[in-house]
Design an enzyme around this catalytic site. Structure first.
Site, mmCIF file in Angstrom:
data_model
loop_
_atom_site.group_PDB
_atom_site.id
_atom_site.type_symbol
_atom_site.label_atom_id
_atom_site.label_comp_id
_atom_site.label_asym_id
_atom_site.label_seq_id
_atom_site.Cartn_x
_atom_site.Cartn_y
_atom_site.Cartn_z
ATOM 1 N N SER A 1 0.851 -1.197 0.000
ATOM 2 C CA SER A 1 0.000 0.000 0.000
ATOM 3 C C SER A 1 0.887 1.248 0.000
ATOM 4 O O SER A 1 2.084 1.162 0.330
ATOM 5 C CB SER A 1 -0.866 -0.007 1.266
ATOM 6 O OG SER A 1 -1.479 1.251 1.478
ATOM 7 N N TYR B 1 -4.023 -0.828 9.809
ATOM 8 C CA TYR B 1 -3.754 -0.986 8.371
ATOM 9 C C TYR B 1 -2.337 -0.517 8.053
ATOM 10 O O TYR B 1 -1.573 -1.210 7.363
ATOM 11 C CB TYR B 1 -4.792 -0.191 7.572
ATOM 12 C CG TYR B 1 -4.746 -0.433 6.084
ATOM 13 C CD1 TYR B 1 -5.329 -1.557 5.518
ATOM 14 C CD2 TYR B 1 -4.111 0.466 5.228
ATOM 15 C CE1 TYR B 1 -5.298 -1.781 4.153
ATOM 16 C CE2 TYR B 1 -4.076 0.258 3.867
ATOM 17 C CZ TYR B 1 -4.670 -0.872 3.330
ATOM 18 O OH TYR B 1 -4.624 -1.085 1.964
HETATM 19 N N1 NAP Z 1 -8.278 0.001 -2.966
HETATM 20 C C1 NAP Z 1 -7.163 0.625 -2.707
HETATM 21 O O1 NAP Z 1 -7.053 1.837 -2.917
HETATM 22 C C2 NAP Z 1 -5.972 -0.133 -2.174
HETATM 23 C C3 NAP Z 1 -4.768 0.556 -2.088
HETATM 24 C C4 NAP Z 1 -3.652 -0.115 -1.621
HETATM 25 C C5 NAP Z 1 -3.735 -1.444 -1.259
HETATM 26 N N2 NAP Z 1 -4.927 -2.081 -1.347
HETATM 27 C C6 NAP Z 1 -4.934 -3.500 -0.964
HETATM 28 O O2 NAP Z 1 -5.411 -4.277 -2.044
HETATM 29 C C7 NAP Z 1 -5.930 -5.503 -1.536
HETATM 30 C C8 NAP Z 1 -7.308 -5.731 -2.130
HETATM 31 O O3 NAP Z 1 -8.188 -4.737 -1.644
HETATM 32 P P1 NAP Z 1 -9.309 -4.065 -2.545
HETATM 33 O O4 NAP Z 1 -9.013 -2.621 -2.615
HETATM 34 O O5 NAP Z 1 -9.523 -4.831 -3.801
HETATM 35 O O6 NAP Z 1 -10.558 -4.190 -1.539
HETATM 36 P P2 NAP Z 1 -11.795 -5.193 -1.502
HETATM 37 O O7 NAP Z 1 -12.594 -5.013 -2.741
HETATM 38 O O8 NAP Z 1 -12.415 -4.932 -0.177
HETATM 39 O O9 NAP Z 1 -11.140 -6.632 -1.538
HETATM 40 C C9 NAP Z 1 -10.639 -7.285 -0.390
HETATM 41 C C10 NAP Z 1 -10.583 -8.767 -0.675
HETATM 42 O O10 NAP Z 1 -10.095 -9.470 0.502
HETATM 43 C C11 NAP Z 1 -11.014 -10.532 0.771
HETATM 44 N N3 NAP Z 1 -11.054 -10.930 2.173
HETATM 45 C C12 NAP Z 1 -11.395 -10.165 3.234
HETATM 46 N N4 NAP Z 1 -11.393 -10.918 4.366
HETATM 47 C C13 NAP Z 1 -11.038 -12.176 3.979
HETATM 48 C C14 NAP Z 1 -10.867 -13.412 4.676
HETATM 49 N N5 NAP Z 1 -11.051 -13.495 5.998
HETATM 50 N N6 NAP Z 1 -10.512 -14.500 3.974
HETATM 51 C C15 NAP Z 1 -10.335 -14.439 2.630
HETATM 52 N N7 NAP Z 1 -10.494 -13.309 1.919
HETATM 53 C C16 NAP Z 1 -10.836 -12.189 2.584
HETATM 54 C C17 NAP Z 1 -12.354 -9.936 0.349
HETATM 55 O O11 NAP Z 1 -13.338 -10.923 0.265
HETATM 56 P P3 NAP Z 1 -14.889 -10.520 0.534
HETATM 57 O O12 NAP Z 1 -15.365 -9.825 -0.698
HETATM 58 O O13 NAP Z 1 -15.523 -11.820 0.775
HETATM 59 O O14 NAP Z 1 -14.902 -9.611 1.732
HETATM 60 C C18 NAP Z 1 -11.970 -9.329 -0.980
HETATM 61 O O15 NAP Z 1 -11.862 -10.307 -1.966
HETATM 62 C C19 NAP Z 1 -5.938 -5.369 -0.011
HETATM 63 O O16 NAP Z 1 -4.808 -6.008 0.531
HETATM 64 C C20 NAP Z 1 -5.844 -3.870 0.190
HETATM 65 O O17 NAP Z 1 -5.280 -3.521 1.424
HETATM 66 C C21 NAP Z 1 -6.047 -1.463 -1.798
#
Ligand code: NAP
Length: 254
Positions: free
Chosen positions: A146, A159
């Protein structure tokens, strides 16, 4: 015979956690389009992701798992190998965020985030590496870090701790495993339109301030992250170890 592209993932198998939505879905699709077979892992239905991958003419299998459960890592790797054969690539993407002022931050919001974003990523990497070494195969790990692997942020104490920790872990594992044929790197996405950033985008003040700081002048899409994942998983990145690659529309350059 045509020369194989160094970016091709033909014949490789990738386990992507949290592949049902957001960045995980974008990465799963990009790896599949580059030729990989995907094990789409997570706790929610993978139907949408499997449909996108099939429509791209590639292969994927779902793997049901809840990464908050203790001891799930070894089971997850064994389940993925049983479903799709030996693994070449692990993408530790699943991650959550909890928002609250540091003065009010709860122990539950600390533990849940650390257990998924950091502990699960470590133990999945350990189980994946053991399997790769036992099979005598080279392998790739791509962690999703991140901007808060580099910066402090506000109202997201666990986080920031987890993503700063994941950057350190990426470098440690790279140092231990580089000479064993396992490349460990990370991607640091900028502000991407997913469930994770829903609360920020719904706050007009925060969302305007964020957008004003992004040189690319737009929020990122999950598809913006796929290319970096393909690169780090491919032969083109063979000499890359321990890098944290920002894909952020220029945010950190500002
Ligand atoms: N969006 C951003 O701006 C951003 C920036 C930097 C880093 N990130 C990172 O990118 C990654 C993906 O996030 P995203 O932005 O795509 O958000 P997201 O749409 O909320 O995706 C999160 C994913 O993690 C899964 N997850 C949560 N709890 C879990 C568990 N107990 N077991 C298995 N899977 C689980 C979720 O499944 P469910 O749908 O079932 O909850 C979903 O598939 C994360 O590590 C996040 O920190 C995001």
């Amino acid at each position: 015979m045509a020369r194989r592209s160094p970016f091709s993932l033909e014949g490789r198998t990738a386990l992507v956690t949290g592949a049902n939505t957001g960045i995980g879905q974008g990465i799963a699709l990009a790896l599949a389009e580059a030729g990989a077979t995907i094990v789409a892992a997570g706790r929610s239905d993978m139907g949408e992701t499997l449909g996108l991958i099939e429509a791209a003419g590639a292969n994927a299998v779902p793997l049901q798992l809840d990464l908050q459960q203790p001891g799930v890592a070894a089971e997850a790797i064994a389940g993925a190998v049983a479903a799709a054969g030996p693994l070449d690539i692990l993408v530790n993407n699943a991650g959550i965020i909890r928002r609250s002022d540091a003065l009010e931050f709860s122990e539950a919001d600390w533990d849940e985030v650390m257990n998924l974003n950091l502990k699960a990523a470590f133990f999945l990497s350990q189980a994946f590496a053991k399997a790769a070494l036992a099979a005598g195969r080279g392998a790739r790990i791509v962690n999703i870090a991140s901007l808060l692997s580099f910066q402090g942020g506000i109202r997201v104490a666990s986080y920031t701790a987890s993503k700063s920790g994941l950057a350190g872990l990426t470098k440690l594992l790279a140092c231990e495993w580089a000479a064993k044929g396992i490349n460990v790197n990370a991607i640091a996405p900028g502000y991407i339109e997913t469930n994770n950033t829903q609360a920020l985008r719904a706050d007009p003040e925060r969302s305007t301030a964020i957008l004003a700081r992004i040189p690319a002048a737009r929020w990122g899409q999950p598809s913006d992250i796929g290319g970096a994942a393909v690169f780090l998983a491919s032969d083109a990145a063979t000499y890359m170890h321990g890098a944290i690659l920002p894909v952020d529309g220029g945010w950190l350059a500002r």
